[in-house]
Design a protein around this motif. Structure first.
Motif, PDB file in Angstrom:
ATOM      1  N   LEU A 316       0.825  -1.199   0.000  1.00 30.14           N
ATOM      2  CA  LEU A 316       0.000   0.000   0.000  1.00 30.14           C
ATOM      3  C   LEU A 316       0.864   1.257   0.000  1.00 30.14           C
ATOM      4  O   LEU A 316       1.712   1.454   0.880  1.00 30.14           O
ATOM      5  N   ILE A 317       0.618   2.105  -0.997  1.00 30.06           N
ATOM      6  CA  ILE A 317       1.369   3.349  -1.114  1.00 30.06           C
ATOM      7  C   ILE A 317       1.076   4.220   0.108  1.00 30.06           C
ATOM      8  O   ILE A 317      -0.081   4.452   0.462  1.00 30.06           O
ATOM      9  N   GLY A 318       2.120   4.694   0.753  1.00 26.67           N
ATOM     10  CA  GLY A 318       1.963   5.541   1.933  1.00 26.67           C
ATOM     11  C   GLY A 318       2.044   4.791   3.242  1.00 26.67           C
ATOM     12  O   GLY A 318       2.203   5.408   4.303  1.00 26.67           O
ATOM     13  N   ASN A 319       1.930   3.456   3.196  1.00 24.04           N
ATOM     14  CA  ASN A 319       2.103   2.676   4.419  1.00 24.04           C
ATOM     15  C   ASN A 319       3.571   2.709   4.825  1.00 24.04           C
ATOM     16  O   ASN A 319       4.464   2.781   3.979  1.00 24.04           O
ATOM     17  N   ASN A 320       3.815   2.646   6.133  1.00 22.55           N
ATOM     18  CA  ASN A 320       5.205   2.726   6.592  1.00 22.55           C
ATOM     19  C   ASN A 320       6.032   1.517   6.176  1.00 22.55           C
ATOM     20  O   ASN A 320       7.257   1.521   6.311  1.00 22.55           O
ATOM     21  N   LEU A 321       5.380   0.474   5.627  1.00 22.78           N
ATOM     22  CA  LEU A 321       6.107  -0.697   5.139  1.00 22.78           C
ATOM     23  C   LEU A 321       6.272  -0.696   3.621  1.00 22.78           C
ATOM     24  O   LEU A 321       6.907  -1.601   3.074  1.00 22.78           O
TER      25      LEU A 321
END
Length: 743
Positions: A316-321
């Motif tokens: 997921l774009i923007g997830n910290n991973l």
């Protein structure tokens, strides 16, 4: 010779078949029932007449659903959820919901095509839409809700071959205040019922092509049945009830075909394969495609991330991973988050709140939380040392399989702790708390960390190692029970220390976030899951979310036995006399008529079945009516049972609107039953003009009663302002027939 592909076909209505009587003299005839004088009070209307009535009821349906559609111009009831989810699709923001995605995707698409930009927050009921364009989404739901009336009309017309029966059914649904209200707002219910009724109509239409198996029309209706089944399942899991209805009828149909000795086994095999293709493979392919589109569109990090695994979140774009690098191996002094491997198990979490009196030791709560939060952060430390490992000059020391560690909550500086007090919800499990001051506690803060399938001394990998934490003092395992805590625990998930030493997802964890500036990083691209893994995970999360639903504060819930008697409605808008109030409640005359008719139908069907079983000689008209009662009405009654009885076995919170799919079937059953009974009684009158008057007068009286009751109760759907019905000065005062009605 039978025609090619002969035999019956279709997704299986329970139709009659000529019985085979063994050779020999026929049994003596029973006393014949008197032949009615022109039982059919009027010949069936031709195609032109039925089309004209269809156009009329469709027009009335659309007019009743679109009347005052913009009112009220603020968020009503569950629009706060499904309107917001439509916005998420427009913004491509990932979220979690307990229902499959099709309904929300269609709402988002309707909003997008009508010019809505996805910026309205949908925070709470009563928020005004102002300049935001909400009419596209409401109009889409109203359109699908309007289609229920012609669908029901055509279904009853096909089953009963009676235009008055179809007209009576249509009037019931047109003038039901509950169906109107449920169709006028941004909700999943009109979308679900559209596909449900579409599946029933397609099934019945396919049955009508039984004498033309494998013709173009037969394939069209069989395929359309499968498409509608996929649609119903794709909106809500209760769409499985109509899948079960079609499935049972299909099994009956195939069993009947198998007994047709004029049908070769090769041809039977073709019938079987056609149903497997259209009613199993096609719906599954479409259902899977919905999720593929869902995950493709929602590619940005959002409020639903924490419900899913670390591997899923890394996409997921923007997830910290997402597209980040983290240290590969766990080290002392690292700041970490721990995620339970149980589906929707949550992150190990703590906060300043204490367990209440009487719930174990009154120490700091430790829970599992499904969302990203600073209170999910823990510092991993040695059990016998308070050395400041954040000092850049201190050497790096890795955590290894079998080490004894302490976990210190970063926000509150209390240690992860357990003791022999009983857990809040899980019997025979031990309580887990936060204990100590500034990291100083006692020996009950010590945990042995072990990696599944690894040998002592091996390093522990972030994200990929599955670990268990064993409490040194008691020998129990840290785990998430999956049970939701009461409001004192903020309805988060219970964390316990279980004495049952078995590796299950509940007692296994992985380290997700890992912050340690002294260590080199690795990329997380290696964690990308397959589509099949994502599909399975999403369903496990939805099922768990569905079973764990609990009512919100001051929310009106109900029990299944309340629903058919119209015991209590739902406030869609407004609470007091100065508000614009909309109240979801069925038209009492319609609902009580439907309830009475269910009992009446049961008596009629039993009497008819007994008469046929005893060999009572019936006239041709009565035989036709008996077929309508037992087979046409039987299918509809089965649909009502399948869409109502399962709710008695559900453990989740239930609401009044859950009954509306069953209400569609009870309304169709009312049309068929009263039409049949009026024909039966009118048939004994002579001359035929008297029979026509009784039959026509009975249908007309029912229609007028329904219309007049709608005139009385229509403000429930179209809005009320002024004194509440409990006030004698209210224009609705005389209509509060039950004390449980709150309008």
């Amino acid at each position: 010779m039978p025609p090619p592909g002969g035999g019956r076909a279709g997704p299986g209505p329970l139709r009659s078949r000529g019985s085979r009587r063994p050779p020999g003299p026929p049994p003596p005839p029973r006393a014949a029932s008197p032949r009615p004088a022109s039982l059919a009070a009027r010949p069936p209307a031709g195609p032109a007449g039925s089309r004209s009535v269809l156009a009329l009821v469709t027009l009335l349906s659309f007019a009743s659903r679109f009347h005052r559609l913009p009112e009220p111009p603020h968020v009503c009831w569950d629009e706060t959820h499904f309107g917001k989810m439509g916005s998420y699709y427009i913004n491509r923001t990932f979220f979690f919901d307990v229902h499959p995605p099709l309904g929300k995707m269609l709402i988002g698409l309707a909003g997008y095509l009508s010019g809505y930009d996805g910026t309205f927050p949908f925070q709470k009921p009563g928020d005004r839409y102002e300049q935001h364009n909400y009419m596209g989404m409401r109009g889409f739901c109203a359109f699908l809700g309007s289609c229920l009336v012609p669908f029901a009309y055509l279904t009853v017309l096909e089953l009963s071959k009676s235009l008055p029966a179809a007209l009576l059914t249509a009037c019931i649904l047109i003038f039901d205040t509950g169906c109107i209200t449920l169709s006028q707002y941004i909700l999943l219910d009109p979308i679900l019922m559209f596909f449900l009724m579409g599946a029933v109509l397609s099934m019945v239409k396919c049955n009508a092509c039984a004498d033309r198996p494998f013709s173009a029309s037969w394939w069209f209706w069989l395929s359309l049945t499968g498409v509608n089944l996929a649609g119903a399942m794709g909106v809500k899991f209760v769409g499985l009830f109509v899948v079960l209805l079609v499935g049972l009828n299909t099994i009956y149909d195939l069993w009947d075909l198998l007994g047709n000795l004029s049908l070769s086994l090769v041809m039977f095999g073709k019938h079987l394969l056609a149903r497997v293709l259209c009613l199993i493979l096609l719906p599954l392919a479409l259902y899977t495609t919905m999720f593929a589109v869902h995950f493709t569109v929602l590619n940005k990090s959002g409020p639903g991330d924490g419900f899913f695994s670390s591997a899923f979140q890394s996409q997921l774009i923007g997830n910290n991973l997402h597209n980040v690098s983290v240290p590969e191996h766990l080290a002392y002094g690292s700041v970490i988050t721990m995620k339970n491997l149980r589906m929707a198990g949550g992150y190990l979490h703590s906060h300043w709140h204490l367990y209440p009196e009487g719930v174990g030791a009154r120490q700091q709560q430790v829970t599992a939380y499904l969302h990203k939060d600073l209170n999910n952060l823990w510092i991993i430390k040695k059990h016998d040392s308070d050395t400041d490992l954040s000092d850049p000059s201190s050497p790096v020391e890795f955590v290894r399989h079998g080490d004894i560690i302490r976990l210190e909550h970063k926000e509150t500086s209390r240690n992860l702790h357990s003791h022999q007090h009983e857990a809040p919800l899980s019997r025979k499990h031990f309580q887990v708390t936060g204990y100590g001051i500034n990291g100083t506690g006692d020996s009950n803060d010590f945990w042995r960390i072990e990696v599944v399938g690894r040998k002592p001394g091996k390093l522990i990998k972030v994200l990929r190692s599955q670990v268990r934490l064993t409490h040194v003092a008691t020998g129990c395992l840290l785990g998430s029970s999956g049970k939701t805590l009461p409001k004192w625990g903020w309805e988060q998930v219970e964390v316990t220390c279980t004495p049952y030493l078995k590796d299950t997802p509940n007692s296994l964890w992985n380290f997700e976030d890992h912050i340690n500036p002294k260590l080199p990083n690795i990329s997380l691209d290696v964690l990308k899951p397959s589509f099949a893994e994502i599909l399975l995970e999403s369903h496990m999360v939805m099922i768990r979310g569905n079973s764990g639903l609990k009512p919100k504060d001051n929310e009106v819930t109900s029990k299944p036995w309340h629903w058919p008697i119209n015991y209590q409605g739902l406030r869609f808008s407004g609470v007091n006399e100065t508000d614009y109030r909309v109240y979801l409640l069925g038209n009492p005359v319609v609902w009580w008529l439907n309830l009475f008719t269910i009992g009446l139908y049961l008596l009629t069907a039993i009497s008819t079945a007994v008469a046929l079983k005893r060999g009572v000689q019936l006239s041709s008209e009565l035989k036709e009516l008996s077929q309508v009662v037992l087979h046409g009405g039987g299918q509809i009654a089965l649909g009502w049972l399948l869409h109502y009885l399962p709710f008695f076995m559900m453990g989740r919170v239930l609401y009044f609107h859950h009954y509306f799919p069953a209400m569609l079937f009870s309304s169709m059953l009312t049309g068929i039953t009263w039409d049949t009974l009026l024909k039966f009684f009118a048939g004994f009158l002579s001359p035929s003009t008297a029979a026509r008057r009784v039959y026509g007068g009975g249908i007309l009286a029912l229609v007028l009663l329904i219309v007049y009751s709608f005139y009385l109760f229509h403000p429930l759907s179209y809005g009320m302002i002024g004194p509440m019905a409990s006030d004698p000065s209210s224009p609705m005062a005389g209509l509060r027939w039950m004390d449980s009605w709150e309008f």
